[in-house]
Structures are given as structure tokens and as C-alpha cells.
Design a protein around this motif. Sequence first.
Motif, PDB file in Angstrom:
ATOM      1  N   ARG A  54       1.432  -8.686  -9.550  1.00 20.36           N
ATOM      2  CA  ARG A  54       0.101  -9.271  -9.397  1.00 20.36           C
ATOM      3  C   ARG A  54      -0.634  -8.742  -8.165  1.00 20.36           C
ATOM      4  N   GLY A  55      -0.058  -7.719  -7.516  1.00 19.42           N
ATOM      5  CA  GLY A  55      -0.684  -7.213  -6.289  1.00 19.42           C
ATOM      6  C   GLY A  55      -1.763  -6.190  -6.544  1.00 19.42           C
ATOM      7  N   GLY A  56      -1.831  -5.664  -7.755  1.00 23.69           N
ATOM      8  CA  GLY A  56      -2.877  -4.694  -8.044  1.00 23.69           C
ATOM      9  C   GLY A  56      -2.471  -3.643  -9.055  1.00 23.69           C
ATOM     10  N   ALA A  57      -1.255  -3.137  -8.916  1.00 25.61           N
ATOM     11  CA  ALA A  57      -0.877  -2.020  -9.784  1.00 25.61           C
ATOM     12  C   ALA A  57      -0.369  -2.490 -11.145  1.00 25.61           C
ATOM     13  N   VAL A  80       7.937  -9.978   0.666  1.00 23.40           N
ATOM     14  CA  VAL A  80       6.798 -10.475  -0.092  1.00 23.40           C
ATOM     15  C   VAL A  80       5.513 -10.003   0.569  1.00 23.40           C
ATOM     16  N   ASN A  81       4.657  -9.439  -0.256  1.00 24.04           N
ATOM     17  CA  ASN A  81       3.403  -8.882   0.237  1.00 24.04           C
ATOM     18  C   ASN A  81       2.326  -9.965   0.223  1.00 24.04           C
ATOM     19  N   ALA A  82       2.044 -10.498   1.407  1.00 26.02           N
ATOM     20  CA  ALA A  82       0.995 -11.510   1.548  1.00 26.02           C
ATOM     21  C   ALA A  82      -0.085 -10.964   2.468  1.00 26.02           C
ATOM     22  N   ASP A  83      -0.309  -9.660   2.354  1.00 18.45           N
ATOM     23  CA  ASP A  83      -1.300  -9.041   3.245  1.00 18.45           C
ATOM     24  C   ASP A  83      -2.712  -9.306   2.738  1.00 18.45           C
ATOM     25  N   GLU A  84      -2.840  -9.521   1.457  1.00 18.55           N
ATOM     26  CA  GLU A  84      -4.092  -9.882   0.808  1.00 18.55           C
ATOM     27  C   GLU A  84      -5.361  -9.503   1.590  1.00 18.55           C
ATOM     28  N   SER A  85      -5.776  -8.269   1.477  1.00 22.06           N
ATOM     29  CA  SER A  85      -6.982  -7.848   2.187  1.00 22.06           C
ATOM     30  C   SER A  85      -7.968  -7.133   1.292  1.00 22.06           C
ATOM     31  N   ALA A 168      -5.208  -4.978   9.311  1.00 22.74           N
ATOM     32  CA  ALA A 168      -5.178  -3.633   8.747  1.00 22.74           C
ATOM     33  C   ALA A 168      -4.933  -3.754   7.246  1.00 22.74           C
ATOM     34  N   TYR A 169      -5.973  -3.502   6.470  1.00 24.69           N
ATOM     35  CA  TYR A 169      -5.866  -3.552   5.009  1.00 24.69           C
ATOM     36  C   TYR A 169      -4.766  -2.640   4.505  1.00 24.69           C
ATOM     37  N   ILE A 170      -4.622  -1.489   5.150  1.00 25.82           N
ATOM     38  CA  ILE A 170      -3.681  -0.508   4.649  1.00 25.82           C
ATOM     39  C   ILE A 170      -2.256  -1.049   4.636  1.00 25.82           C
ATOM     40  N   CYS A 171      -1.973  -2.051   5.465  1.00 27.90           N
ATOM     41  CA  CYS A 171      -0.616  -2.612   5.471  1.00 27.90           C
ATOM     42  C   CYS A 171      -0.310  -3.402   4.211  1.00 27.90           C
ATOM     43  N   GLY A 172      -1.270  -3.512   3.285  1.00 30.47           N
ATOM     44  CA  GLY A 172      -0.973  -4.072   1.974  1.00 30.47           C
ATOM     45  C   GLY A 172      -0.290  -3.041   1.098  1.00 30.47           C
ATOM     46  N   GLU A 173      -0.497  -1.769   1.391  1.00 32.48           N
ATOM     47  CA  GLU A 173       0.208  -0.715   0.656  1.00 32.48           C
ATOM     48  C   GLU A 173       1.676  -0.837   1.035  1.00 32.48           C
ATOM     49  N   GLU A 211       2.041 -13.828  -5.641  1.00 30.62           N
ATOM     50  CA  GLU A 211       1.900 -14.461  -6.962  1.00 30.62           C
ATOM     51  C   GLU A 211       3.031 -14.027  -7.895  1.00 30.62           C
ATOM     52  N   THR A 212       3.412 -12.759  -7.812  1.00 24.62           N
ATOM     53  CA  THR A 212       4.506 -12.256  -8.651  1.00 24.62           C
ATOM     54  C   THR A 212       5.765 -13.073  -8.402  1.00 24.62           C
ATOM     55  N   ILE A 213       6.103 -13.235  -7.124  1.00 23.81           N
ATOM     56  CA  ILE A 213       7.339 -13.938  -6.783  1.00 23.81           C
ATOM     57  C   ILE A 213       7.240 -15.420  -7.158  1.00 23.81           C
ATOM     58  N   CYS A 401      -1.594   8.095  -0.117  1.00 19.31           N
ATOM     59  CA  CYS A 401      -1.452   6.769  -0.718  1.00 19.31           C
ATOM     60  C   CYS A 401      -2.686   6.464  -1.551  1.00 19.31           C
ATOM     61  N   PRO A 402      -2.628   5.417  -2.362  1.00 14.94           N
ATOM     62  CA  PRO A 402      -3.761   5.139  -3.253  1.00 14.94           C
ATOM     63  C   PRO A 402      -5.014   4.617  -2.552  1.00 14.94           C
ATOM     64  N   LEU A 403      -5.017   4.476  -1.237  1.00  9.22           N
ATOM     65  CA  LEU A 403      -6.259   4.037  -0.612  1.00  9.22           C
ATOM     66  C   LEU A 403      -7.357   5.072  -0.837  1.00  9.22           C
TER      67      LEU A 403
HETATM   68  C1  FMN Z   1      -4.480   0.284   0.020  1.00  8.10           C
HETATM   69  C2  FMN Z   1      -3.623  -0.689  -0.698  1.00  8.10           C
HETATM   70  C3  FMN Z   1      -3.668  -2.034  -0.383  1.00  8.10           C
HETATM   71  C4  FMN Z   1      -2.865  -2.939  -1.039  1.00  8.10           C
HETATM   72  N1  FMN Z   1      -2.945  -4.245  -0.682  1.00  8.10           N
HETATM   73  C5  FMN Z   1      -2.141  -5.134  -1.279  1.00  8.10           C
HETATM   74  C6  FMN Z   1      -2.182  -6.501  -0.893  1.00  8.10           C
HETATM   75  O1  FMN Z   1      -2.947  -6.889  -0.014  1.00  8.10           O
HETATM   76  N2  FMN Z   1      -1.355  -7.368  -1.512  1.00  8.10           N
HETATM   77  C7  FMN Z   1      -0.480  -6.965  -2.479  1.00  8.10           C
HETATM   78  O2  FMN Z   1       0.253  -7.776  -2.990  1.00  8.10           O
HETATM   79  N3  FMN Z   1      -0.428  -5.672  -2.872  1.00  8.10           N
HETATM   80  C8  FMN Z   1      -1.227  -4.751  -2.287  1.00  8.10           C
HETATM   81  N4  FMN Z   1      -1.152  -3.438  -2.669  1.00  8.10           N
HETATM   82  C9  FMN Z   1      -0.172  -3.059  -3.695  1.00  8.10           C
HETATM   83  C10 FMN Z   1       1.198  -2.797  -3.066  1.00  8.10           C
HETATM   84  O3  FMN Z   1       1.286  -1.453  -2.629  1.00  8.10           O
HETATM   85  C11 FMN Z   1       2.317  -3.011  -4.020  1.00  8.10           C
HETATM   86  O4  FMN Z   1       2.061  -2.301  -5.169  1.00  8.10           O
HETATM   87  C12 FMN Z   1       2.512  -4.446  -4.372  1.00  8.10           C
HETATM   88  O5  FMN Z   1       2.731  -5.210  -3.231  1.00  8.10           O
HETATM   89  C13 FMN Z   1       3.683  -4.569  -5.278  1.00  8.10           C
HETATM   90  O6  FMN Z   1       3.823  -5.894  -5.673  1.00  8.10           O
HETATM   91  P1  FMN Z   1       3.627  -6.321  -7.189  1.00  8.10           P
HETATM   92  O7  FMN Z   1       4.381  -5.333  -8.021  1.00  8.10           O
HETATM   93  O8  FMN Z   1       4.223  -7.672  -7.213  1.00  8.10           O
HETATM   94  O9  FMN Z   1       2.182  -6.313  -7.450  1.00  8.10           O
HETATM   95  C14 FMN Z   1      -1.979  -2.518  -2.033  1.00  8.10           C
HETATM   96  C15 FMN Z   1      -1.939  -1.176  -2.354  1.00  8.10           C
HETATM   97  C16 FMN Z   1      -2.738  -0.267  -1.704  1.00  8.10           C
HETATM   98  C17 FMN Z   1      -2.662   1.162  -2.066  1.00  8.10           C
END
Ligand code: FMN
Lengths: 452, 369, 162
Positions: A54-57, A80-85, A168-173, A211-213, A401-403
Motif C-alpha cells: 500500500r506504499g505506492g508500488a 515499517v515504512n511510516a515516512d508518508e511524505s 526528507a521525502y526521499i527517505c520513503g524510498e 497499511e500493508t502491515i 531511484c524512482p524519485l
Molecule cells: C521517492 C519515493 C518515496 C516513497 N515514499 C514512501 C512512503 O512515504 N511510504 C511508503 O510506504 N512507501 C514509500 N515509497 C515506496 C517504498 O519504496 C516501498 O516500495 C514501500 O515502502 C514498500 O512497501 P509496500 O510494499 O508495503 O508498499 C516511496 C518510494 C519512492 C521511490
Amino acid sequence: MGRKLLLEKAHVEGIRHYDVYRREGGYRSVEKALKTMSPDQVTEEVKKSGLRGRGGAGFPAGMKWSFLAKPEGVPRYLVVNADESEPGTFKDRYLMEFIPHLLIEGMICASYALGSNRSYIYIRGEYWWVKEILEQAIQEARNAGMLGKNILGSGFDCDIFVHPGAGAYICGEETALLESLEGKRGNPRLKPPFPAVKGLWGCPTVVNNVETISAVVPIVNDGGDEYAKLGTGKSTGTKLISACGNINKPGVYEIEMNISVEEFIYSDEYCGGIANGKRLKACIPGGSSVPILPANLLLKTAKGDARMMTYESLSDGGFATGTMMGSGGFIVMDEDQCVVKHTYTLARFYRHESCGQCSPCREGTGWMEKILLNIENGKGKMSDIDLLWDIQRKIEGNTICPLGDAAAWPVAAAIRHFRDEFEWHVTNPSDALSRNYGLANYAKPLEVVTTA
Amino acid sequence: MADEKKLFKVTIDNITVDVEPGTTILQAARKIGGDVTPPAMCYYSKLKDSGGKCRTCLVEVAQGSTADPRPMPKLVASCRTNVMDGMVVKNITSERVIDARNGVVEFLLINHPLDCPICDQAGECHLQDLSYENGKSASRYEFKKRTFDKHDLGPYIQLHMTRCILCYRCVYVADQVSGERRHGILNRGDHAEIATYIEKSLDNDFIGNVIDVCPVGALTDKTFRFKNRVWFTKPVDAHCNCDKCSGEVQLWMRGDEVLRVTARKDEWGEVKDTTKGEPGWICNTCRFERKKVSDWVIEGPSQVNRHSVISQGHYTGLVKPKETIQKVTGRDPKLLLNIKDVTEVNQVELSELKGPATSQVFKQLKKEN
Amino acid sequence: MKFSDDKLKQVDELVAHYPEGKQKSALIPLLHFVQKENGGWLSTEAMDYAAELLAITPIEVYEVATFYSMFNLQPVGKTIFEVCQTGPCMLNGSDGIVAYIYEKLGIRPGETTADGLFTLKTAECLGACGYAPMMQIGPSYREKLTKEKVDALIEEGRKKLN
Ligand SMILES: Cc1cc2nc3c(=O)[nH]c(=O)nc-3n(C[C@H](O)[C@H](O)[C@H](O)COP(=O)(O)O)c2cc1C
Ligand code: SF4
Ligand code: SF4
Ligand code: FES
């Protein structure tokens, strides 16, 4: 009304606290998993559920888990990715703020499945108060014996720590996130190696969205097959959508993935229609990185079918006429909004957030921002529009990276669908400063091309 | 004999080579050499973790391997992508690659000051070569170029941040060669810069090597600053008995003067291995302090690529003319004298002239000097 | 800069979140802590102290501190208004909030009032898009801003002085 799996109990009084959460049926999945299932069985259920990241990909979560390398004697980690930016996205915050134990519960099951004895939540630094809510909830879970050594007598040890970012948004990657978690600059790593093989401190790591977790909880409780019954096709289960922009009821909604975009925007159960009685002009349905669509293509696909709130339907038509589910950040624009200006703010965002490692993104994002500002201010030239197109094209796909792609796509889509609005800015520079281009023909029904 | 390693076959621009597993596409291409080799601005084979950043070495993988012949959807950084058996790679035979590379070069140049006429790196700058191959004559960038606050890195190393392409090589050198890092990458995105944060001079014994790895004129030798143009100097190989490094260096000479000392470089512009087979990094003493011919044992002229501008000052056989005329004639004719002693023309800085060079202008300038 | 034993104990707790030998991982949490203790910004001395506490080199700290936007490398006003200006907030009138603050305090983004009380910054998306326009003040969010709310926040900031 669609079924809710995550937010059903979010507004029960006191649900933030362990006692209430437990009384409402919380932590059943931990009991079930640790006492009656093997780690692989948990992974198997997640696979069966069809849960996509649910993070984007949107990568299938169960598949990601099964790729995790398991060398002898090397610790493994769940992060767990809670960077949400991502602009437009504020769903994870909502979940963590209102029902933090759901995430913790999901993390315990996931940690068990993956064999992680030390799991982390990487939360964006700005969500400081959410970090405190989480830390309190973790402490409660520890006190109740849900975290720590030998959880529920199962022999499984697990602890959870919250790690704050610092803007830093990039730390969501995911790999930038791991670098940041290691106390470094958030520079994404080159892949391969993937985190599943070499992640946090060089150890196999799974990174998943909040959300995934959290969705692992209903999957373990009811079984993967039950979960997969919700939704449509490969879009199983429920999805949190954070809706914002010019709508009557901005907020976070849990939808079953079987409703149409039109229903989502106009029904009172969700967005409640466009604010102030205006008309819908455009929408970015999956967070700022995904392509913007004009109203006509948003509500109906190029084939003339109603567009649904599912992974498949949103991306129907590819980038030419479709978009993406992304992170579920649903940004709605009314007839008085300027697509050029909005695109400019996004370009500025990506320039600001580029880590600066690779040349196309470091240099290209700033260049696009400058040109867009010129056009917005009535100082653009016709050739600037083609130049913008060429720049985004040369960034896309050529970065670490995908940014880079995330910065290129919004610009590409804006030009693709709103080129006349860009041209209007160039040919009517003084108007561009005093008024907006308006709805134009973006909501007119499209002619459906039928192939005989 | 241990078990023989199976070699991988890889085809790059229709030329096939056998390489060991674990070789990168770039290294395989270097094995072939010539046009087939992608340019590399950030990768440096002797620095661990380098590469992947500049994106100039992008190539197309038309076939992943014999086992899995699918092409790779995106262009890949050849410097950090390992070959597979049966891989088919397209470099200059791919329009996509050329297009992307032209784009990368344009990106690298939009904020570059293009101050080659006053840059000490001119003539041995990889960005110059790259733009010559892949650049356009006019820039489409119409905005003010980026500038930075000046930082002083001490008496030996000159930093021109505007020229930096953020390849990170100098950071890896500090970590991996000098073992002590005081400078790094500060800030992020298009404001990222090389700096020390607080003014600190870099004076570790091996830090001078950052100059050799810098692909552009961002880090140059302060002791050589504005002394000459590289193509007027003659590179010779020399060595000395040094207790810190191998002492195997290259001297950049003009007549009897040692203008600059650097490590020896290979055809890819990287520091060569020493005769003992170790990476030929040199110490600061050799680089900055040993500037007399008598400090060195001269081995002979360095091999220089015929296409380099440096080759125009290149000569073989270090024979100096003996000045016999005085002995024979008893007079000292103005033959092998410094030209500046006998003509006014060269006593003025030509670059200071504004407008046509008339005798009046010369006289005036000479007075001012 | 030198922490009391009590503060050092808190630092140890931060470091304990990570495995043996991975103390560098605590750098970002530590810098947040040091910044708070140092009056809201990171002086060179403060960063050097952080390096010492984690047994890493100062440049490793500078590199990180300059990367993340939440670390202030210059002294800042007592109250920092960080107004989000990215797309969704822009759609809901963030420009108007920035203009209103200028009207009231005479500061533009990046500036601090002469009395050192207020600093105005613009920020990129803070994850509150549904509650736009919004700003961050220290660790808290102020959402669905109106002129009246901004007035109240300025009052609140002034009170901090007394
Ligand atoms: C620039 C960039 C920002 C990202 N920001 C987030 C983010 O804020 N939160 C997030 O869950 N995934 C973000 N992602 C996706 C993560 O790289 C990663 O695919 C994701 O955390 C995997 O979790 P999921 O498979 O549960 O979605 C971002 C990716 C990129 C390229
Ligand atoms: S694409 Fe941008 S953010 Fe990603 S690594 Fe390259 S410079 Fe950094
Ligand atoms: S100064 Fe030179 S070596 Fe260092 S990052 Fe910049 S270009 Fe690379
Ligand atoms: S040399 Fe490969 S990306 Fe720079």
C-alpha cells in the motif's frame, strides 16, 4: 456501505489504549499466529490474500516476504515504512494516530512470519506526536507481554522501536530509508542487491508500508481466502484513500475496492462532491507522483467504461489515458484551479526532495521547476513546453531511484492532457497572471474510439 | 589446478568477449576497448562502492542472458551491473543510449561554469571529453547558474565547487585511501556540495589523491595553480625512494622545472598499479614537496594517448641540446635564451588585452606591470 | 556543550534501540534531542558533541545534519511558522496564509522578526493535505488555518515571551 477491516474500530472511545483495543478483539491474530501457525503458514495466508503493497508500488506483499533470504545465523529485520511524505497522502498517520495497536499487532505477526526479533517503524520526523502515541502503545504491548521475550509462551522474541526521520521525502524510498535508519544521509542505494538480501546493516530486510502491515491482522484472523473475497480482481481487500483538495469532505476513507471513482467523489459517504458547488476539472488519484487526469478520463476509461477505484481500472489505458492507484492520495481540483501552477508546486517539491546523487534528477528537477514558474508567470515561450517534455523524458527511467520518475510523470501528464492550458499561459501572459484558464473542455465527454 | 572457472560470454555492440563471473558490463567493455567502452564519470575501479551516480555509462541490455533472454526494460548503469552468460549489450549501437547520454551530458553542463579557459583541468578533463562526444553546441538552459560559497581546503588543494559533478570519488578516497575524512557531501539535491562544514584544511598524508580522482577541475593542485596549461608540459615517469608511498609518479615538466607531480594514470584516467601491483596512490610529500628534478630518478617519457592534447607537448628521448656556441665563438648569441628577456610581447598577459593588440597597447600594459 | 548524567542516560536509551556496534543509527534521534537542548538549532559545537557521544567523526554528523530539513543550522526565532505550500495546500489557499503572515508580521519566508520572536518558513508537504491549509509549529500541527487562527497563533507566540 463497504466493509471496513482497518478502521472499523478506529473511533471507539479509548481504542488508542491496549485495554480497550484488546477488549474490542485486538491481538487475536497474535494469539492465533504464534500459538497455532508456523511462520511459513502466516506468509502463505498473506500470499493467498493477494494483498498488494500500500506504499505506492503495489507489489504483492506475500511474494516480497517469500523472497527474504534466510542465511543461518544472520538476523533478519522488518521495517515499517511510516515516512508518508507523498503529497496528497495522509492515511498512515490517521491509522497510527487513531488505532496504533493495529499496526503493532500486524507487526508482531509479520515479524513472526519473517523471523525478525527486532522490528522498526521509520516515521517521518514531523509526525512527532504520532511517534509518541506509538511509543506509548508499544510500551503497553510490552507490559501486556505481547512484545519482549517468549511472547505468549511461544518462544518467539520480538521488540519494536520507533525511529524518527528528520524531514526528507526521499527517505520513503525503501533503501534511502534504510540508509537513514543507519544514521546516514538518505541516499537511495543501487539495486541489486535488494533489501531482501542485503538490507538494514547488511542483513535481509523486508520494508512494508504501515497499511500493508496493518492489513495482516484481518488476514491472519479471517484467513487469506476471506480477505481475497473483498474487492475486485487483483485488487483484493480494502484500501485507505486520503482525499483532499476541493471536495466537501476531505479525510481518510477505507473503501472496498469495488466502487467507481464517480461514486467516491460524489457520494456523501466519501468525498461528498466538489466544494462550493463547483465542477470537477482534474484529479491526481494516487499521490502526487501519479499522472493527473482530466475529469472526462478520470470518470470513464478511454474505452468508455466507468473507472473504478481499483489498481487495474485506475491504470487502464496506461499513461496515455490512465493513471495509477499509487499510495491512495486522492487530490481533487475544481474548475478554478490552474494545472500549470499545481504542476509547478509539485516540480518544486521534487526539486526540494531530490537527494542529489544522480545527475538527471539533481539537475533536471530544478530545471523543470524554473521553466514551469516562468510559464505560470506568463514569461514562458512555446518552445518551453517542448523543452519541458524533453527534460522529463530524459529524467524518466534514467535515475537510481524512482524519485526521478515521480518527478517526471506529473509534468508529462500535465502536458499530455492540459497542453492547451500551457499554451494559453504562453499566448496570454497578462491573463495568466490575473485569472485561471478554467474548466475548458476537460470535463466534456470524450468520443469513444471503437475498434471495429 | 583448482577447478577452472567458467567464463561468461558477453556481447557488446556486436563484439563478444569472455569475462569472469562478477565482472561488470563496463569492465567487460574496457576489455574490448575503443568506442565500445561507455564513458564513466563517477565509477572508479579502485574505489569500493563508487559508480552508479552520474548515469553517463548507461547502456541497453538487449538480452539478459542465455538462460533468460528477456531484455531489461530500463537502461542500466554499466559500471554497477554484472554481466550474465550470454548477455547482449548495446552501447553506441543503441539510439536510446545515445539519446539518454546526450541528456545526461546536458544535465551535467547546465550548471557547469564552462570556465575551461581558466581551468587547470582543461586538457585532462573528462567532462570536456564527454561534451565533445555527446554535447550540443548551444545550451537550452536560460537561467542563472548555481553558485556556492567559497571554501578553503588548505594550502595544497583548490576547490572550485561550481565545477563539481558530485561523483563522490573524493569522498571514497578520503575514506578508503587516506583513512581520515574531513570533507564530505553537505546539503542535498541541487544544493549538495563538497565541503568541510567548518573551514578545515585537508592535510592527511594521502589526501592529495583526491586531485587525481576528480574527473573535472573541482579539485586541483594549488601548487600548480595557473602555472601552465597541461598541454605545454611534458609528462615523464619518475620515481624516488619514499617511505610513505611507492614513490612512483609522473612529473609534469617544462624544461628543467617540475611543475606538477601526479600519480601515473592508465588509459581510463585511473591511477595505475605500481610495479609491485598495488594501487599507485602517492603521498602528499611526493606530490607537493618534491618539485626539484634532483628529487627524482627520471625513467623516461610517459605513454600518452595520441589523441590527447597532452601529446602535443610530448617528446621522446630526453636529450637536451648542449650549448656549444659560446665555447666555439666566444659569444653568447640570443639563441636559447628566455624569450621574455628579449621581446616585449611576452612580458604582458595577453589575456589582459582589450581590443586589438597594437604596439601602443603593449607599451601601456608594460608600464602598468 | 556537555550533558548532565540525567541527559546522558536519555542518550543511552536512544542508543539502546539499536544492536551492539550500530550506535551510529541513533544519530538522527540524537540530533533531534541535541537540537532541543541547544535552543532549537544545531551549532557546530553541538554537532561535534553528538559525534563524540556516538564515537563517529564530525563530518559524518555534518553530512546528516545538512541533509534533513528539520535540523536548523542557524539560530531561529522562538516560534517558527512552517507553512506547507505544496499542491494540495496550495489548492486550499496556503499562499493566502503566507501573505497574511507577511501582512501581520512583516516577514517573508526565510525571515525572522526583528525581535527574534517569529520565523516564517515555507515547507513542502507535511502529510496533512486533507486539513489544508496548515502549518507546523515546533512539534505540533495547526490545521485548517484561517486568518483568525493565524491571529491566535501570533498571540500565542507573543505570550511565550512573558
Ligand atoms: C521517492 C519515493 C518515496 C516513497 N515514499 C514512501 C512512503 O512515504 N511510504 C511508503 O510506504 N512507501 C514509500 N515509497 C515506496 C517504498 O519504496 C516501498 O516500495 C514501500 O515502502 C514498500 O512497501 P509496500 O510494499 O508495503 O508498499 C516511496 C518510494 C519512492 C521511490
Ligand atoms: S533519482 Fe533523485 S532522489 Fe533518486 S537517487 Fe537519483 S538524485 Fe537521488
Ligand atoms: S570534487 Fe571532484 S571528485 Fe569530488 S565529488 Fe566533485 S567532481 Fe567528484
Ligand atoms: S560511471 Fe556508471 S553511473 Fe557514473
